[in-house]
Scaffold this motif. Structure first.
Motif, mmCIF file in Angstrom:
data_model
loop_
_atom_site.group_PDB
_atom_site.id
_atom_site.type_symbol
_atom_site.label_atom_id
_atom_site.label_comp_id
_atom_site.label_asym_id
_atom_site.label_seq_id
_atom_site.Cartn_x
_atom_site.Cartn_y
_atom_site.Cartn_z
ATOM 1 N N ASN A 61 0.829 -1.186 0.000
ATOM 2 C CA ASN A 61 0.000 0.000 0.000
ATOM 3 C C ASN A 61 0.874 1.250 0.000
ATOM 4 O O ASN A 61 1.677 1.447 0.907
ATOM 5 N N PRO A 62 0.734 2.147 -0.988
ATOM 6 C CA PRO A 62 1.591 3.332 -1.017
ATOM 7 C C PRO A 62 1.397 4.235 0.194
ATOM 8 O O PRO A 62 2.268 5.017 0.538
ATOM 9 N N ALA A 63 0.238 4.148 0.846
ATOM 10 C CA ALA A 63 0.017 4.930 2.058
ATOM 11 C C ALA A 63 0.589 4.244 3.287
ATOM 12 O O ALA A 63 0.584 4.796 4.369
ATOM 13 N N ASN A 64 1.065 3.022 3.110
ATOM 14 C CA ASN A 64 1.638 2.266 4.227
ATOM 15 C C ASN A 64 2.898 1.567 3.741
ATOM 16 O O ASN A 64 2.973 0.347 3.719
ATOM 17 N N PRO A 65 3.900 2.334 3.310
ATOM 18 C CA PRO A 65 5.031 1.749 2.596
ATOM 19 C C PRO A 65 5.928 0.883 3.451
ATOM 20 O O PRO A 65 6.712 0.116 2.911
ATOM 21 N N THR A 66 5.854 1.012 4.777
ATOM 22 C CA THR A 66 6.704 0.187 5.626
ATOM 23 C C THR A 66 6.071 -1.157 5.935
ATOM 24 O O THR A 66 6.688 -1.994 6.587
ATOM 25 N N GLY A 67 4.849 -1.366 5.493
ATOM 26 C CA GLY A 67 4.222 -2.652 5.699
ATOM 27 C C GLY A 67 3.603 -2.843 7.062
ATOM 28 O O GLY A 67 3.270 -3.965 7.440
ATOM 29 N N LEU A 68 3.414 -1.767 7.851
ATOM 30 C CA LEU A 68 2.742 -1.909 9.142
ATOM 31 C C LEU A 68 1.287 -2.284 8.900
ATOM 32 O O LEU A 68 0.523 -1.533 8.305
ATOM 33 N N SER A 69 0.891 -3.459 9.346
ATOM 34 C CA SER A 69 -0.470 -3.911 9.104
ATOM 35 C C SER A 69 -1.454 -3.270 10.074
ATOM 36 O O SER A 69 -2.643 -3.201 9.807
ATOM 37 N N ASP A 70 -0.970 -2.800 11.202
ATOM 38 C CA ASP A 70 -1.806 -2.072 12.149
ATOM 39 C C ASP A 70 -0.924 -1.051 12.847
ATOM 40 O O ASP A 70 0.236 -0.872 12.496
ATOM 41 N N TRP A 71 -1.492 -0.370 13.828
ATOM 42 C CA TRP A 71 -0.722 0.649 14.541
ATOM 43 C C TRP A 71 -0.289 0.053 15.866
ATOM 44 O O TRP A 71 -1.098 -0.109 16.777
ATOM 45 N N PRO A 72 0.996 -0.274 16.026
ATOM 46 C CA PRO A 72 1.425 -1.026 17.201
ATOM 47 C C PRO A 72 1.825 -0.167 18.395
ATOM 48 O O PRO A 72 2.272 -0.704 19.409
ATOM 49 N N TYR A 73 1.645 1.151 18.283
ATOM 50 C CA TYR A 73 2.219 2.044 19.291
ATOM 51 C C TYR A 73 1.186 2.471 20.333
ATOM 52 O O TYR A 73 0.029 2.753 19.996
ATOM 53 N N PRO A 74 1.601 2.567 21.592
ATOM 54 C CA PRO A 74 0.699 3.042 22.647
ATOM 55 C C PRO A 74 0.262 4.486 22.418
ATOM 56 O O PRO A 74 0.924 5.256 21.702
ATOM 57 N N TYR A 75 -0.830 4.860 23.065
ATOM 58 C CA TYR A 75 -1.387 6.203 22.899
ATOM 59 C C TYR A 75 -0.536 7.251 23.605
ATOM 60 O O TYR A 75 -0.256 8.311 23.058
ATOM 61 N N TRP A 76 -0.121 6.960 24.826
ATOM 62 C CA TRP A 76 0.635 7.919 25.633
ATOM 63 C C TRP A 76 2.132 7.726 25.432
ATOM 64 O O TRP A 76 2.639 6.609 25.515
ATOM 65 N N ILE A 77 2.828 8.830 25.208
ATOM 66 C CA ILE A 77 4.261 8.805 24.897
ATOM 67 C C ILE A 77 4.957 9.805 25.819
ATOM 68 O O ILE A 77 4.614 10.987 25.845
ATOM 69 N N ALA A 78 5.935 9.330 26.565
ATOM 70 C CA ALA A 78 6.654 10.190 27.501
ATOM 71 C C ALA A 78 7.714 10.998 26.756
ATOM 72 O O ALA A 78 8.588 10.433 26.100
ATOM 73 N N HIS A 79 7.648 12.307 26.892
ATOM 74 C CA HIS A 79 8.504 13.239 26.160
ATOM 75 C C HIS A 79 9.919 13.250 26.725
ATOM 76 O O HIS A 79 10.123 13.470 27.918
ATOM 77 N N ARG A 80 10.886 12.975 25.878
ATOM 78 C CA ARG A 80 12.303 12.983 26.259
ATOM 79 C C ARG A 80 12.583 12.079 27.466
ATOM 80 O O ARG A 80 13.452 12.370 28.268
ATOM 81 N N GLY A 81 11.837 11.009 27.567
ATOM 82 C CA GLY A 81 12.065 10.025 28.626
ATOM 83 C C GLY A 81 11.088 10.127 29.757
ATOM 84 O O GLY A 81 10.369 9.178 30.034
ATOM 85 N N ALA A 82 11.030 11.265 30.423
ATOM 86 C CA ALA A 82 10.078 11.444 31.522
ATOM 87 C C ALA A 82 9.745 12.916 31.694
ATOM 88 O O ALA A 82 9.696 13.420 32.821
ATOM 89 N N GLY A 83 9.541 13.592 30.595
ATOM 90 C CA GLY A 83 9.148 14.984 30.686
ATOM 91 C C GLY A 83 10.137 15.812 31.463
ATOM 92 O O GLY A 83 11.327 15.838 31.166
ATOM 93 N N LYS A 84 9.637 16.434 32.500
ATOM 94 C CA LYS A 84 10.460 17.377 33.264
ATOM 95 C C LYS A 84 10.819 16.868 34.652
ATOM 96 O O LYS A 84 11.526 17.547 35.392
ATOM 97 N N GLU A 85 10.359 15.679 35.004
ATOM 98 C CA GLU A 85 10.611 15.188 36.360
ATOM 99 C C GLU A 85 12.011 14.626 36.541
ATOM 100 O O GLU A 85 12.481 14.471 37.674
ATOM 101 N N ARG A 86 12.669 14.313 35.462
ATOM 102 C CA ARG A 86 14.051 13.856 35.478
ATOM 103 C C ARG A 86 14.801 14.579 34.351
ATOM 104 O O ARG A 86 14.166 15.121 33.449
ATOM 105 N N PRO A 87 16.115 14.598 34.365
ATOM 106 C CA PRO A 87 16.841 15.289 33.282
ATOM 107 C C PRO A 87 16.529 14.660 31.932
ATOM 108 O O PRO A 87 16.692 13.451 31.744
ATOM 109 N N GLU A 88 16.083 15.474 31.017
ATOM 110 C CA GLU A 88 15.599 14.998 29.725
ATOM 111 C C GLU A 88 16.649 14.202 28.966
ATOM 112 O O GLU A 88 17.850 14.453 29.063
ATOM 113 N N ASN A 89 16.161 13.233 28.193
ATOM 114 C CA ASN A 89 17.022 12.455 27.296
ATOM 115 C C ASN A 89 18.160 11.744 28.021
ATOM 116 O O ASN A 89 19.270 11.603 27.490
ATOM 117 N N THR A 90 17.895 11.277 29.247
ATOM 118 C CA THR A 90 18.876 10.477 29.982
ATOM 119 C C THR A 90 18.249 9.137 30.343
ATOM 120 O O THR A 90 17.017 8.988 30.367
#
Length: 255
Positions: free
Chosen positions: A2-31
């Motif tokens: 499917n040209p709209a799904n070129p990587t072949g992902l048959s469904d969306w495997p990712y969770p809804y909530w995503i923690a920004h840079r690891g844990a937002g602002k409660e810990r040093p980002e990107n560590t």
């Protein structure tokens, strides 16, 4: 395929909530300690920024310079990894985090794989290094997640970085980051074979959602920290929210 799904992902495997840079602002980002804290809060997907050291090692850092989040100085790509690894990337945040090092992408991959967590890797190239960074990050991600059911999602504001990632590891899913709806972005996202767009949280409306659905794209939003914004975006039907707010997100259904 499917040209709209070129990587072949048959469904969306990712969770809804995503923690920004690891844990937002409660810990040093990107560590690593930020990722560990985010996992302890119940998150099963993270977002991070990845660029290259002077000797080509993919590592986590948001800024083009070292001053804000480390005790180093100067451009982030001016030092080899052996020197970057000696920097304190936690003391700026709190005394309890002092001595926390910058992590490589490999370190964060190991944490995510051990926790069964997904990862959105923002390719964050230094100026002029878009193609080199996109290619190196994609190849590293391919090797680190080889054989895994859920691959990392590669995203970038820089089309040249995503194009290089597409050429290096076309099977990895890609997303175009948007802070504005600039002229021609849909054509670029289509050419890059994107499976998603990742928008600044004020951008999505019913028209954008309809446009994305018509193209087969998922819609993620950053950085959704206020309850009112989350409620509006959930009502629109977006597919994922990147957030800094561990405190109130703990009380949500982290689906």
């Amino acid at each position: 395929m499917n040209p709209a799904n070129p990587t072949g992902l048959s469904d969306w495997p990712y969770p809804y909530w995503i923690a920004h840079r690891g844990a937002g602002k409660e810990r040093p980002e990107n560590t690593l300690c930020a990722f560990e804290h985010g996992s302890a809060c119940g998150f099963s997907m993270f977002e991070c920024d990845v660029k290259l050291s002077a000797d080509g090692v993919p590592f986590l850092l948001h800024d083009d310079t070292l001053e804000r989040t480390t005790n180093g100085r100067g451009p982030a790509d001016a030092l080899p990894w052996a020197e970057l690894a000696q920097l304190d990337a936690g003391g700026w945040h709190s005394s309890n985090s002092a001595g926390e090092p910058l992590p490589t992408l490999a370190t964060i991959a190991a944490h995510c794989l051990q926790q069964g967590a997904a990862l959105n890797i923002e390719i964050k190239p230094m100026p002029g290094q878009e193609a080199a960074t996109g290619s190196a990050v994609a190849l590293a991600a391919r090797a680190l997640w080889q054989g895994q059911r859920v691959p990392p999602l590669l995203s970038s504001f820089q089309p040249a970085a995503l194009q290089a990632a597409q050429q290096a590891a076309p099977e990895l899913p890609r997303a175009l980051l948007l802070d504005t709806l600039w002229s021609g972005w849909p054509e670029v996202a289509a050419q890059l074979g994107c499976v998603a767009i990742v928008c600044q949280h004020r951008l999505p409306d019913a028209a954008l959602m309809q446009q994305a659905r018509a193209m087969g794209w998922r819609v993620l939003c950053y950085t959704a920290n206020r309850a009112a914004d989350v409620q509006r975006l959930r009502a629109l039907g977006v597919d994922g929210l990147i957030t800094d707010e561990m405190h109130w997100a703990r009380s949500q259904n982290l689906d």
